[in-house]
Scaffold this active site. Structure first.
Site, PDB file in Angstrom:
ATOM      1  N   LYS A   1       2.412 -10.164  -4.071  1.00  6.49           N
ATOM      2  CA  LYS A   1       3.282  -9.070  -3.628  1.00  6.49           C
ATOM      3  C   LYS A   1       4.712  -9.559  -3.448  1.00  6.49           C
ATOM      4  O   LYS A   1       5.677  -8.878  -3.811  1.00  6.49           O
ATOM      5  CB  LYS A   1       2.752  -8.484  -2.320  1.00  6.49           C
ATOM      6  CG  LYS A   1       1.407  -7.780  -2.483  1.00  6.49           C
ATOM      7  CD  LYS A   1       0.797  -7.468  -1.115  1.00  6.49           C
ATOM      8  CE  LYS A   1      -0.544  -6.771  -1.235  1.00  6.49           C
ATOM      9  NZ  LYS A   1      -1.245  -6.716   0.066  1.00  6.49           N
TER      10      LYS A   1
ATOM     11  N   GLY B   1       0.795  -1.229   0.000  1.00  6.37           N
ATOM     12  CA  GLY B   1       0.000   0.000   0.000  1.00  6.37           C
ATOM     13  C   GLY B   1       0.818   1.265   0.000  1.00  6.37           C
ATOM     14  O   GLY B   1       1.554   1.548  -0.935  1.00  6.37           O
TER      15      GLY B   1
END
Lengths: 424, 424
Positions: free
Chosen positions: B204, B133
């Site tokens: 990720k 994020g």
């Protein structure tokens, strides 16, 4: 190929020369070109060094490096806010050479003038290594978090102090012993004043504040206090209060201006900053859209600092042209210094344990509108003074100072009180 | 002025539109130009949204955005490894438009093809928002630590799982209850599989590994395990062992290849990763010259993810042209998958408390060359099974698996054992 000149072959300079050689292929792949050291300069040509500079042109006068033909960028690792370091920086930028430096004192004092010169000559000025060593925190502020307004920066910015405070707590040794140990381990200089009196951290904080708040770095507005007055007793009391003592740099934008301070503070163990121990550094950024971001890692040392210098060189080679302070110099504002923010406080007193002493202190606090939260007393004695610690609920810094002055003047208070912020 | 088109107006897309407006002046100052949303596209034009797109051109078909005149860059926030998101990305890059995306599945699956297309068309491809994020960790790897070779990346990459594990520990609730709470708090999707089964973190991790080790991202080589089988009992035992349970993504370069894994692990409380609680994310990088660097902050959420998207836009506006994966695509190598590294292990068994059960287990461990470190038993019963936890000294993953298979087949072991790494 990016041909560079390095001024200064101390710990950091030698580290840069070594790193460029050790990771040459990786660095070339990432930079898109080889980075070659073509010229160096240091005080003593014959000194034994931790790097091999044979075959590299030697120059005796640092500013000369900027004028050498074929040099694409200059790396300044001499140190100091003026003198040769400044001369070299001005000459390099004035000659249209990009400048990379690890020199926090230079940037904190001359950053605006140098950034202006860099703009006029359309060349980058980068100084990632000047703050928090190998932690890429300036890049995070200038680029990674550039969409955010920042409300506060808090950091453990001096590894020497953090090492000393950690050792004092772990082994209950006094400040002098821990400092000596830091010096023996190479964490502290022979003259440790810049570290332990907070000036090193203050330079770094001024640079962080400039990037975070778009202000001209101004070291003069950083209220600076070191760690000499911290005792093992403070660390033990802090422990009892669920806190660690850290030398914190704090820059915080308030309604009336920018607070910048460096000083020891109690940090509750629930805060991640409290967990940063030994020679590590950490910076916590309070952002408008990304909550609290924290970066931690080694804040000093030859290799870590060299890593930041070489990262700047790779940025340069890739064509990164971000402004030195995140915005053009003309858009930086002057620091409008603000008051210290409200916080809880820790007060350690050495008092004669007589009836009425508690009441006197409470009365003073009450008269300043302050409320006591905790009182800790470790010993009782009819004849000798005993340490007493109070914590005070969130208070105005000025009111707290006034109360402390009055408390210090009480006849029963026999030593200068120790006042520390509790930084939640 | 940088004129952009945004595809996808969900949580992140709406956040980007809002952020560009909220911090417009700051962003323009830092980017050196205004960033203006000129066109948007989403599935349903009439849906109620958390952002105002009145006056902005609406397009029904996402790939069309890439062909609009006057658009300087395209932001893809649709999601998904193929379909419209991929079509848009290919069209944009093929048309010579820079592409910014938050789409981890797309980059993990198609990153190499897209980066190649970006290179061929000489435009940037950035995806900071795809990992962790708002934490600028891809920038740290690609730029801030670019002088280092990286030996390991470890991260808490999924805020939903970390929230669930934190809640299970704090309130001793079971997995289903904590998941329900996460859903009610907006931390988990209605279909939570991608999060709790580890696939989100695996995407990720593959991207982090690509940047850290210069490999083509390859999701298929990430050994992936979720947190469904973790019980409150595991969290209580972990606590007793001085550990927290975290869903860890680990990419580690060994002598024989690159290990990539996502799975629950015990993290000793002395490790800073153990202190990262709730919906926070953190990534720890083990570097050649900068020791351990850790970054932590909010790993998801509208504003934090938008911050990363807009940081990429500011980079674009400033002229940052770093390669998507840190080096040109031709220099990326294929993943050479390596075995799991040796580690300590935690084994929870449900056993009938009969004489000889301990001896049976010890014999199996001994035969595989494994040594037991601790044994914890919580209850005794002549008639019912009881939980027993063993920890095993640093062991080869294969030997541990074989021993576990044998232990699971013992008549006295009544449930499938739970095996977790202890990640020091």
């Amino acid at each position: 190929m990016l041909n560079i000149a390095i001024a200064g072959l101390g710990t950091v300079g030698a580290g840069v020369v070594r790193l460029l050689r050790q990771n040459a292929d990786l660095i070339a792949a990432r930079a898109g070109q080889q980075i070659m050291v073509r010229a160096v300069c240091a005080r003593d040509k014959n000194k034994q060094r931790d790097c091999d500079v044979s075959g590299i042109k030697w120059v005796d006068d640092a500013p000369q490096l900027a004028g050498l033909p074929g040099i694409d960028a200059v790396v300044e690792l001499i140190g100091g806010a003026d003198g040769i370091a400044r001369d070299l920086a001005v000459t390099a930028l004035g000659n249209g050479k990009p400048l990379i430096t690890a020199n926090k004192a230079l940037i904190a004092a001359q950053g605006v003038a140098l950034a202006k010169l860099a703009e006029q000559n359309n060349v980058p000025l980068f100084f990632e290594a000047a703050v928090a060593g190998g932690i890429p925190v300036l890049k995070a502020l200038r680029e990674g978090l550039a969409a955010n307004s920042i409300s506060a920066v808090r950091g453990i910015l001096n590894g020497t102090c953090n090492f000393i405070l950690t050792r004092m707590r772990e082994d209950r040794v006094d400040f002098a012993t821990a400092l000596h140990e830091a010096q023996q381990n190479g964490y502290a200089e022979a003259d440790p004043a810049a570290d332990i009196d907070g000036f090193d951290a203050a330079n770094k904080l001024a640079i962080l504040a400039a990037l975070a708040f778009g202000v001209e770095p101004d070291f003069a507005f950083v209220r600076t206090e070191g760690i000499r007055r911290i005792t093992p007793l403070d660390l033990a009391f802090a422990d009892e209060l669920g806190c660690r003592v850290k030398l914190l740099g704090i820059a915080r934008m308030g309604d009336t201006g920018l607070e910048q301070s460096v000083g020891p503070a109690l940090v509750p163990m629930t805060s991640p900053l409290s967990q940063v121990e030994g020679a590590l550094n950490a910076v916590q950024l309070q952002t408008s859209h990304t909550g609290h971001i924290m970066l931690q890692g080694p804040g000093a040392g030859s290799d870590a600092t060299a890593s930041a210098v070489v990262a700047d060189l790779i940025d340069l080679a890739r064509g990164n042209r971000a402004p030195a302070f995140g915005v053009p110099v003309a858009q930086l504002t002057k620091v409008n210094p603000g008051p210290a923010h409200k916080s809880r406080y820790y007060v350690r007193l050495q008092v004669m344990d007589k009836p009425g002493v508690g009441a006197d202190i409470m009365t003073i606090l009450r008269d300043e509108g302050l409320s006591m939260e905790t009182i800790l007393q470790r010993a009782q004695s009819a004849t000798e003074s005993v340490p007493v610690v109070l914590t005070v609920y969130e208070a105005d810094a000025e009111a707290m100072r006034r109360a402390l002055d009055k408390i210090a003047r009480l006849a029963t208070v026999v030593e200068k009180p120790c006042l520390l912020r509790i930084e939640d």
